[in-house]
Write a protein that holds these residues in place. Sequence first.
Motif, PDB file in Angstrom:
ATOM      1  N   ALA A 414      39.973  42.882 -29.591  1.00 45.10           N
ATOM      2  CA  ALA A 414      41.337  42.884 -29.031  1.00 45.10           C
ATOM      3  C   ALA A 414      41.342  42.329 -27.609  1.00 45.10           C
ATOM      4  N   GLY A 415      40.354  42.727 -26.829  1.00 43.33           N
ATOM      5  CA  GLY A 415      40.275  42.270 -25.437  1.00 43.33           C
ATOM      6  C   GLY A 415      40.182  40.756 -25.350  1.00 43.33           C
ATOM      7  N   ASN A 416      39.442  40.183 -26.300  1.00 39.80           N
ATOM      8  CA  ASN A 416      39.231  38.729 -26.269  1.00 39.80           C
ATOM      9  C   ASN A 416      40.345  37.951 -26.956  1.00 39.80           C
ATOM     10  N   GLU A 417      41.306  38.662 -27.527  1.00 40.06           N
ATOM     11  CA  GLU A 417      42.369  37.960 -28.247  1.00 40.06           C
ATOM     12  C   GLU A 417      43.430  37.431 -27.286  1.00 40.06           C
ATOM     13  N   THR A 418      43.057  36.451 -26.523  1.00 39.22           N
ATOM     14  CA  THR A 418      43.955  35.841 -25.538  1.00 39.22           C
ATOM     15  C   THR A 418      43.420  34.454 -25.217  1.00 39.22           C
ATOM     16  N   THR A 419      44.335  33.585 -24.827  1.00 41.88           N
ATOM     17  CA  THR A 419      43.887  32.235 -24.456  1.00 41.88           C
ATOM     18  C   THR A 419      43.291  32.243 -23.037  1.00 41.88           C
ATOM     19  N   TYR A 420      43.523  33.347 -22.309  1.00 46.23           N
ATOM     20  CA  TYR A 420      43.012  33.459 -20.941  1.00 46.23           C
ATOM     21  C   TYR A 420      41.606  34.059 -20.916  1.00 46.23           C
ATOM     22  N   GLY A 421      40.960  33.975 -19.776  1.00 45.45           N
ATOM     23  CA  GLY A 421      39.639  34.583 -19.636  1.00 45.45           C
ATOM     24  C   GLY A 421      39.254  34.727 -18.175  1.00 45.45           C
ATOM     25  N   LEU A 422      40.171  35.275 -17.383  1.00 40.41           N
ATOM     26  CA  LEU A 422      39.869  35.363 -15.945  1.00 40.41           C
ATOM     27  C   LEU A 422      39.054  36.613 -15.615  1.00 40.41           C
ATOM     28  N   ALA A 423      39.533  37.769 -16.092  1.00 44.66           N
ATOM     29  CA  ALA A 423      38.855  39.014 -15.713  1.00 44.66           C
ATOM     30  C   ALA A 423      39.008  40.045 -16.823  1.00 44.66           C
ATOM     31  N   ALA A 424      38.228  41.122 -16.683  1.00 41.70           N
ATOM     32  CA  ALA A 424      38.295  42.237 -17.632  1.00 41.70           C
ATOM     33  C   ALA A 424      37.607  43.415 -16.950  1.00 41.70           C
ATOM     34  N   ALA A 425      37.825  44.618 -17.506  1.00 44.68           N
ATOM     35  CA  ALA A 425      37.116  45.773 -16.948  1.00 44.68           C
ATOM     36  C   ALA A 425      36.810  46.768 -18.045  1.00 44.68           C
ATOM     37  N   VAL A 426      35.740  47.520 -17.821  1.00 41.53           N
ATOM     38  CA  VAL A 426      35.363  48.570 -18.755  1.00 41.53           C
ATOM     39  C   VAL A 426      35.039  49.837 -17.960  1.00 41.53           C
ATOM     40  N   HIS A 427      35.577  50.951 -18.444  1.00 39.49           N
ATOM     41  CA  HIS A 427      35.331  52.244 -17.786  1.00 39.49           C
ATOM     42  C   HIS A 427      34.600  53.146 -18.766  1.00 39.49           C
ATOM     43  N   THR A 428      33.384  53.513 -18.429  1.00 38.00           N
ATOM     44  CA  THR A 428      32.564  54.380 -19.275  1.00 38.00           C
ATOM     45  C   THR A 428      31.425  54.903 -18.416  1.00 38.00           C
ATOM     46  N   GLN A 429      30.861  56.050 -18.826  1.00 36.89           N
ATOM     47  CA  GLN A 429      29.689  56.539 -18.081  1.00 36.89           C
ATOM     48  C   GLN A 429      28.403  56.190 -18.805  1.00 36.89           C
ATOM     49  N   ASN A 430      28.549  55.503 -19.934  1.00 40.23           N
ATOM     50  CA  ASN A 430      27.369  55.119 -20.699  1.00 40.23           C
ATOM     51  C   ASN A 430      26.967  53.691 -20.319  1.00 40.23           C
ATOM     52  N   LEU A 431      25.804  53.583 -19.715  1.00 39.82           N
ATOM     53  CA  LEU A 431      25.360  52.278 -19.214  1.00 39.82           C
ATOM     54  C   LEU A 431      25.250  51.240 -20.335  1.00 39.82           C
ATOM     55  N   ASN A 432      24.755  51.699 -21.489  1.00 33.68           N
ATOM     56  CA  ASN A 432      24.590  50.752 -22.598  1.00 33.68           C
ATOM     57  C   ASN A 432      25.937  50.213 -23.043  1.00 33.68           C
ATOM     58  N   THR A 433      26.919  51.107 -23.180  1.00 33.37           N
ATOM     59  CA  THR A 433      28.266  50.661 -23.570  1.00 33.37           C
ATOM     60  C   THR A 433      28.788  49.667 -22.529  1.00 33.37           C
ATOM     61  N   ALA A 434      28.645  50.040 -21.269  1.00 31.62           N
ATOM     62  CA  ALA A 434      29.174  49.200 -20.184  1.00 31.62           C
ATOM     63  C   ALA A 434      28.597  47.791 -20.273  1.00 31.62           C
ATOM     64  N   LEU A 435      27.282  47.705 -20.428  1.00 34.26           N
ATOM     65  CA  LEU A 435      26.654  46.384 -20.399  1.00 34.26           C
ATOM     66  C   LEU A 435      26.928  45.598 -21.675  1.00 34.26           C
ATOM     67  N   ARG A 436      26.935  46.313 -22.816  1.00 27.94           N
ATOM     68  CA  ARG A 436      27.258  45.603 -24.078  1.00 27.94           C
ATOM     69  C   ARG A 436      28.660  45.005 -24.013  1.00 27.94           C
ATOM     70  N   VAL A 437      29.603  45.823 -23.549  1.00 32.50           N
ATOM     71  CA  VAL A 437      30.998  45.343 -23.501  1.00 32.50           C
ATOM     72  C   VAL A 437      31.143  44.237 -22.444  1.00 32.50           C
ATOM     73  N   ALA A 438      30.520  44.438 -21.294  1.00 36.00           N
ATOM     74  CA  ALA A 438      30.608  43.417 -20.232  1.00 36.00           C
ATOM     75  C   ALA A 438      30.074  42.078 -20.742  1.00 36.00           C
ATOM     76  N   ASN A 439      29.001  42.126 -21.511  1.00 33.55           N
ATOM     77  CA  ASN A 439      28.431  40.872 -22.023  1.00 33.55           C
ATOM     78  C   ASN A 439      29.299  40.238 -23.100  1.00 33.55           C
ATOM     79  N   SER A 440      30.096  41.049 -23.785  1.00 34.97           N
ATOM     80  CA  SER A 440      30.867  40.526 -24.925  1.00 34.97           C
ATOM     81  C   SER A 440      32.255  40.036 -24.536  1.00 34.97           C
ATOM     82  N   LEU A 441      32.735  40.443 -23.384  1.00 33.66           N
ATOM     83  CA  LEU A 441      34.092  40.029 -22.997  1.00 33.66           C
ATOM     84  C   LEU A 441      34.052  38.611 -22.436  1.00 33.66           C
ATOM     85  N   LYS A 442      34.958  37.783 -22.892  1.00 34.29           N
ATOM     86  CA  LYS A 442      34.951  36.377 -22.468  1.00 34.29           C
ATOM     87  C   LYS A 442      35.832  36.232 -21.224  1.00 34.29           C
TER      88      LYS A 442
END
Length: 495
Positions: A414-442
């Motif tokens: 859902a986050g990537n379903e846009t023609t834009y790709g300037l910024a994004a953010a993820v809020h979690t206390q799980n480092l693995n989740t944070a890094l996986r999501v950060a790497n996957s967001l365009k």
Amino acid sequence: MSLFTKIETPSVTYDQPTGLFIDGKWVKGVEGKTFETINPTNEKPIVSVHEAGPEDVDLAVKAARKAFNGVWAQTLPSVRGQLLSKLADLFDEYSDTLAAIESLDNGKALSMAKVDVQLSSGCLRYYGGWADKIHGKTIDTDPETFNYTRHEPVGVCGQIIPWNFPLLMWSWKIGPAIATGNTVVLKTAEQTPLSALYAATLIEKAGIPAGVVNIISGFGKTAGAAIASHMDIDKVAFTGSTVVGRTILQAAAKSNLKKVTLELGGKSPNIVFNDANIEDAISWVNFGIFFNHGQCCCAGSRIYVQSGVYDKFIEAFKQRTAKNVVGDPFKQDTFQGPQVSKLQFDRIMQYIQSGKEAGATVEHGGDRHGDEGFFIQPTIFSNVSPDMKIMQEEIFGPVCTISKFETEEEVIKAGNETTYGLAAAVHTQNLNTALRVANSLKAGTVWVNNYNMISYQVPFGGFKESGIGRELGKYALANYTQVKSVRVRLGGALF
Ligand code: ADP
């Protein structure tokens, strides 16, 4: 009409330059036109400034070319650095005036305008530091050849900036351009010409030679278009809407294939997982969308909250948003001032209307604030679906949507379903989740457990239709230099 006007703001009284700053002089436009700039807090004109047309752009380019080939080419890199550093000091010295002008003309809260000025002087000083650290490489190929590269300035740079951060954009553009030995013709946005003109007086005071930086006020379709299609501008740097970005790229292609960097729009996702520190996340989400009245290309306008904390989040977020003080930008506790113009106000109100008509639920706000000035209530929509306009298009105002999600996979999609790709953010206390999501967001920037943290040392720019190139940090230097390979034959026969 004189070229300076005394202006009183609630915090300072100062002399506002109103002319065009070309070749180190204050001049009127060739066509003799002026236009008014409006105070968005009370909808009244502040002052009229002189308007540049294509002929003025041409004069500014001639001045910039002369300086590029002459005085600036002969200025030592270390001296360029000292001049930028001096300019940064002057920004600090005149910070109260600069911030007041920004609040007057743009409507941003004075407390925030002060931060913009600090970040501007920081940026200028930072690039001043780079000025004498720009160098190429030597490259070994074979014993009979000596190869080296030079990082040479591109030449005359056209820079077109928007109205949401007039001074900051001025500094992001001028800092790296002149640190690397280029000269500049910068056009401000027609809604906010004043702070850039005042900053031009500091260019003079700093002793930066005439013609190195030329600042003009004018409209996009005339002065802006003249920059984009000018045959003697070597590079154009633009920050603004994606629609205009496309026009600039086309104009560059049709004219002299000038280099183009673009920093464009966004529709950035801001994702909150069940295991986030909810109190912190709410503060960042609030700041992510409502900072600068939502007038940020990287605004976190699509908020995704995981189902386990969704209800709790909405309640607490509404309470948090209700505490944002909307009002006179010069009042000390104001967080949100007016939108910049009637046009923007109307656009945003139409988006709010379209959200209501599409059946989304207004959780907070949804109307104008007060009855004078371009103020809009911070607005939160829930019950939204991806096909709604308010979920797809950049609103550029204090309006966000909240959607519920179940799984990480689903929210990345859902986050990537846009023609834009300037910024994004993820809020979690799980480092693995944070890094996986950060790497996957365009997106060009992903914030983890924060939002809108921008530092002049860290690159900023867009994936996809959010732009071309990176501003800030060492990366920005590449936009303003071109690499020359020099290949020296040391000996040996041709065959
Ligand atoms: P907004 O819609 O938020 O005002 P724009 O992208 O229209 O944003 O404006 C950003 C900057 O681009 C302003 O300085 C504006 O004058 C300039 N601009 C607008 N149209 C053009 C154009 N056709 N060519 C060059 N510059 C333009």
